[in-house]
Scaffold this active site. Structure first.
Site, PDB file in Angstrom:
ATOM      1  N   PRO A   1       0.833  -1.208   0.000  1.00 58.85           N
ATOM      2  CA  PRO A   1       0.000   0.000   0.000  1.00 58.85           C
ATOM      3  C   PRO A   1       0.866   1.256   0.000  1.00 58.85           C
ATOM      4  CG  PRO A   1       0.072  -0.955   2.203  1.00 58.85           C
ATOM      5  CD  PRO A   1       0.889  -1.859   1.314  1.00 58.85           C
TER       6      PRO A   1
ATOM      7  N   GLU B   1      -2.921   1.360 -13.852  1.00 54.53           N
ATOM      8  CA  GLU B   1      -4.046   2.297 -13.711  1.00 54.53           C
ATOM      9  C   GLU B   1      -3.437   3.616 -13.283  1.00 54.53           C
ATOM     10  OE1 GLU B   1      -7.174   1.497 -14.278  1.00 54.53           O
ATOM     11  OE2 GLU B   1      -7.093  -0.689 -14.316  1.00 54.53           O
ATOM     12  N   LEU B   2      -3.383   4.586 -14.204  1.00 55.11           N
ATOM     13  CA  LEU B   2      -2.557   5.775 -13.956  1.00 55.11           C
ATOM     14  C   LEU B   2      -3.397   7.052 -13.861  1.00 55.11           C
ATOM     15  CD1 LEU B   2       0.295   4.695 -16.406  1.00 55.11           C
ATOM     16  CD2 LEU B   2       0.001   4.106 -13.991  1.00 55.11           C
TER      17      LEU B   2
ATOM     18  N   CYS C   1      -8.546   9.875  -9.293  1.00 53.84           N
ATOM     19  CA  CYS C   1      -7.936   9.712 -10.617  1.00 53.84           C
ATOM     20  C   CYS C   1      -8.925  10.100 -11.694  1.00 53.84           C
ATOM     21  CB  CYS C   1      -7.477   8.277 -10.801  1.00 53.84           C
ATOM     22  SG  CYS C   1      -8.766   7.064 -10.520  1.00 53.84           S
TER      23      CYS C   1
HETATM   24  P1  NAD Z   1       2.593   7.288  -6.784  1.00 56.84           P
HETATM   25  O1  NAD Z   1       2.836   6.841  -8.175  1.00 56.84           O
HETATM   26  O2  NAD Z   1       3.482   8.308  -6.209  1.00 56.84           O
HETATM   27  O3  NAD Z   1       2.649   6.023  -5.782  1.00 56.84           O
HETATM   28  C1  NAD Z   1       1.829   4.893  -5.984  1.00 56.84           C
HETATM   29  C2  NAD Z   1       2.491   3.694  -5.326  1.00 56.84           C
HETATM   30  O4  NAD Z   1       3.713   3.407  -6.010  1.00 56.84           O
HETATM   31  C3  NAD Z   1       2.862   3.896  -3.859  1.00 56.84           C
HETATM   32  O5  NAD Z   1       2.543   2.727  -3.152  1.00 56.84           O
HETATM   33  C4  NAD Z   1       4.369   4.112  -3.918  1.00 56.84           C
HETATM   34  O6  NAD Z   1       5.040   3.723  -2.742  1.00 56.84           O
HETATM   35  C5  NAD Z   1       4.756   3.209  -5.063  1.00 56.84           C
HETATM   36  N1  NAD Z   1       6.024   3.537  -5.735  1.00 56.84           N
HETATM   37  C6  NAD Z   1       6.645   4.741  -5.821  1.00 56.84           C
HETATM   38  N2  NAD Z   1       7.787   4.617  -6.541  1.00 56.84           N
HETATM   39  C7  NAD Z   1       7.887   3.320  -6.914  1.00 56.84           C
HETATM   40  C8  NAD Z   1       8.821   2.573  -7.689  1.00 56.84           C
HETATM   41  N3  NAD Z   1       9.896   3.143  -8.238  1.00 56.84           N
HETATM   42  N4  NAD Z   1       8.599   1.258  -7.888  1.00 56.84           N
HETATM   43  C9  NAD Z   1       7.496   0.666  -7.378  1.00 56.84           C
HETATM   44  N5  NAD Z   1       6.575   1.311  -6.627  1.00 56.84           N
HETATM   45  C10 NAD Z   1       6.765   2.626  -6.400  1.00 56.84           C
HETATM   46  O7  NAD Z   1       1.059   7.765  -6.738  1.00 56.84           O
HETATM   47  P2  NAD Z   1       0.254   8.361  -5.494  1.00 56.84           P
HETATM   48  O8  NAD Z   1       0.687   9.754  -5.225  1.00 56.84           O
HETATM   49  O9  NAD Z   1       0.234   7.391  -4.371  1.00 56.84           O
HETATM   50  O10 NAD Z   1      -1.235   8.383  -6.092  1.00 56.84           O
HETATM   51  C11 NAD Z   1      -1.717   9.402  -6.910  1.00 56.84           C
HETATM   52  C12 NAD Z   1      -1.680   8.990  -8.362  1.00 56.84           C
HETATM   53  O11 NAD Z   1      -2.386   7.775  -8.534  1.00 56.84           O
HETATM   54  C13 NAD Z   1      -2.381   9.985  -9.269  1.00 56.84           C
HETATM   55  O12 NAD Z   1      -1.617  10.157 -10.432  1.00 56.84           O
HETATM   56  C14 NAD Z   1      -3.707   9.309  -9.584  1.00 56.84           C
HETATM   57  O13 NAD Z   1      -4.293   9.708 -10.778  1.00 56.84           O
HETATM   58  C15 NAD Z   1      -3.288   7.883  -9.618  1.00 56.84           C
HETATM   59  N6  NAD Z   1      -4.433   7.012  -9.409  1.00 56.84           N
HETATM   60  C16 NAD Z   1      -4.918   6.308 -10.483  1.00 56.84           C
HETATM   61  C17 NAD Z   1      -6.047   5.508 -10.322  1.00 56.84           C
HETATM   62  C18 NAD Z   1      -6.635   4.748 -11.489  1.00 56.84           C
HETATM   63  O14 NAD Z   1      -7.446   3.869 -11.259  1.00 56.84           O
HETATM   64  N7  NAD Z   1      -6.274   5.054 -12.720  1.00 56.84           N
HETATM   65  C19 NAD Z   1      -6.656   5.406  -9.067  1.00 56.84           C
HETATM   66  C20 NAD Z   1      -6.136   6.140  -8.010  1.00 56.84           C
HETATM   67  C21 NAD Z   1      -5.015   6.933  -8.188  1.00 56.84           C
END
Ligand code: NAD
Length: 510
Positions: A174, A245-246, A280
């Site tokens: 998470p 899912e970005l 998102c």
């Molecule tokens: P983030 O990309 O910063 O982090 C997401 C997850 O990735 C975290 O658990 C983090 O610890 C992990 N992470 C970070 N660097 C990593 C790496 N190098 N390798 C593997 N894992 C790594 O995103 P956030 O700030 O937590 O969430 C916001 C983003 O998520 C927004 O861009 C939003 O649009 C997107 N989002 C997309 C959806 C969807 O369904 N498309 C849903 C919710 C959120």
């Protein structure tokens, strides 16, 4: 109430560093969890791998029943679940409850349908009668999930429900901002009878996430486009499947024949009240046809005056706190950039330290253009930027002028035209006369195009992504004779006859 690390994972990390978690509304420390090292992730993965054969061998029905049991416990414990979500995110009661409802709905969908989706199939054989063409679906093994903080129950668990039912064991990483909710929910899973090594948590930061990608057989990522791209590269190097899912920059189009009251309310829900815009699939760009532009703005302002913002309990609070300071700064930077380039701030925008350090009033901007960050870069906060357009064609052109394509909405009184226009949008999904409902509709696949991602959650697609098809072709030996060439004289005559039949009577589907 301070929460220490759950017994689920406390013993599994040697010499850990810790994440310290704070309530974003009060600043109070609410717990800590270890940052799993790459070695610790490998140990947990080994347990998941060992648990896989027994879990995969259970009938789909049995796995689905265990997941249903967990969802029922979650439902029974919803007050406590809501409290956990709120204290780690600062969102409203209603926002937290929504997560519980959507998870329950998703479990209902897959427990009713999974057996059918995963049933072995008979496909058309090239040589009917003699050959039997069968297809089996087999789980990948260990599926990894890396998830964000904005919906710590929904986004962390919605995708892993079908993965578990399909027979994979699961490792969940998470967000570093919201691991306590996930730990609590996984404890409920174990309590309801899902074996401990079948679903495990690894808490930590990006390094822990990267280590997870290195040990799993499938990686499902939900988060930012920048991190998603790095995960896709690593998954490609390892030749493991992934889904991403970005982020999004979702357009919302209001046509002259729309119900204006409804359009204004949906725009506000989409952009500012739903999770304070930290969604998102939030509404991030509004395009309004000229004929109703002024009337629409008036309606939006009138409704905005009725929005309640606060940290209190109860389902009547519309907007809660932001979860992270980073998003507060991002919101303010986008507004500053827009105003400097000529946008008008017509409503809100003040910070509300009287409510908590991360509260900000929803913001309505007009006179925005596509050279402003607020119309191009993802917004994760309560901003509603509105732009006047000449007609529907211009709205569609501008809506498609984005690197993203996650979700979209069209408001119109002409439903048939709305649906036709929807198909012209470069977007994973489109809503007509509503926003956001895609994530509460588990039968419809959800996911992005362009930089918004790869793959789909929900629907049959959302469970079939967690299994690999295995094809089995059986020759029943009825007319089979040893031969030194693949096609003997008899097979050749049969093939010619079949071709003639297939051309003459295609509806027989032989
Ligand atoms: P983030 O990309 O910063 O982090 C997401 C997850 O990735 C975290 O658990 C983090 O610890 C992990 N992470 C970070 N660097 C990593 C790496 N190098 N390798 C593997 N894992 C790594 O995103 P956030 O700030 O937590 O969430 C916001 C983003 O998520 C927004 O861009 C939003 O649009 C997107 N989002 C997309 C959806 C969807 O369904 N498309 C849903 C919710 C959120």
């Amino acid at each position: 109430m301070a929460v220490t690390l759950s017994p689920v994972s406390a013993d599994k990390v040697s010499a850990p560093e810790y994440l310290v978690l704070k309530n974003p509304v009060t600043g109070e420390v609410i717990g800590q969890t270890p940052i799993y090292s790459a070695e610790a992730v490998q140990q947990v993965a080994a347990r998941a791998r060992a648990a896989f054969p027994a879990w995969a061998a259970r009938p789909v029905k049995e796995r689905a029943a265990l997941v249903r049991g967990w969802a029922d416990l979650l439902w029974a414990e919803q007050k406590s679940v809501i409290q956990h979500i709120r204290r780690e995110t600062g969102k409203t009661d209603l926002g937290a409850w929504e997560e519980v409802v959507v998870i329950d709905n998703t479990v209902a969908y897959y427990t009713h349908n999974a057996e059918r989706f995963l049933k072995p199939q008979t496909r058309r054989a090239t040589i009917p009668i003699r050959h039997r063409a069968r297809l089996y679906y087999k789980p990948y093994g260990v599926a990894g999930f890396i998830t964000p903080w904005n919906y710590p129950l929904l986004n962390a668990f919605q995708d892993l429900i079908p993965a578990l039912i399909a027979g994979n064991t699961v490792l969940l990483k998470p967000s570093e901002l919201t691991p306590l909710v996930a730990i609590y929910i996984v404890q409920l899973m174990h309590q309801s009878g899902i074996p401990e090594d079948v679903i495990q948590i690894v808490t930590g930061d990006g390094h822990t996430g990267a280590a997870l990608v290195d040990v799993v057989d499938y990686i499902a990522f939900t988060g930012s486009t920048a991190v998603g791209r790095r995960i896709a590269v690593r998954a490609a190097e390892r030749l493991i499947p992934c889904s991403l899912e970005l982020g999004g920059k979702d357009p919302f189009i209001v046509l002259n024949d729309a119900n204006l009251e409804l359009a204004a309310a949906e725009a506000l829900v989409g952009a500012v009240t739903e999770n304070a815009g930290q969604v998102c699939i939030s509404t991030e760009r509004v395009y309004v046809e000229s004929g109703i532009y002024d009337a629409f703005i008036d309606k939006v302002k009138t409704l905005a005056n009725q929005i309640t913002i606060g940290s209190g309990d109860g389902f009547d609070v519309n907007v809660g706190s932001l979860t992270s300071e980073r998003e507060l700064h991002r919101v303010e930077a986008q507004v500053k950039d827009a105003v400097e380039k000529g946008a008008k701030l017509i409503w809100g925008g003040q910070r509300r330290p009287d409510l908590g350090p991360l509260f900000i009033e929803p913001i309505i901007l007009t006179d925005v253009t596509h050279d402003m960050s607020v119309m191009r870069d993802e917004t994760f906060g309560p901003i509603l930027p509105i732009m006047r357009v000449k007609d529907a064609d211009e709205a569609i052109r501008l809506a498609n002028d984005s690197e993203y394509g996650l979700s979209a909405a069209i408001m119109t009184g002409d439903l048939r035209r709305g649906e036709q226009l929807a198909t012209r949008l470069e977007s994973g999904d489109v809503h007509v006369n509503i926003t956001h409902w895609i994530f509460g509709t588990p039968s419809l696949p959800m996911g992005g195009v362009k930089n918004s991602g790869v793959g789909r959650r929900n629907g049959p697609e959302g469970i079939l992504r967690f299994v690999r098809p295995q094809s089995i072709l059986v020759d029943n030996q009825l007319l089979q004779r040893p031969s030194l060439s693949r096609i003997d004289a008899l097979t050749m005559r049969g093939a010619l006859l079949l071709r003639a039949i297939r051309r003459a009577v295609p509806f027989l589907r032989v």
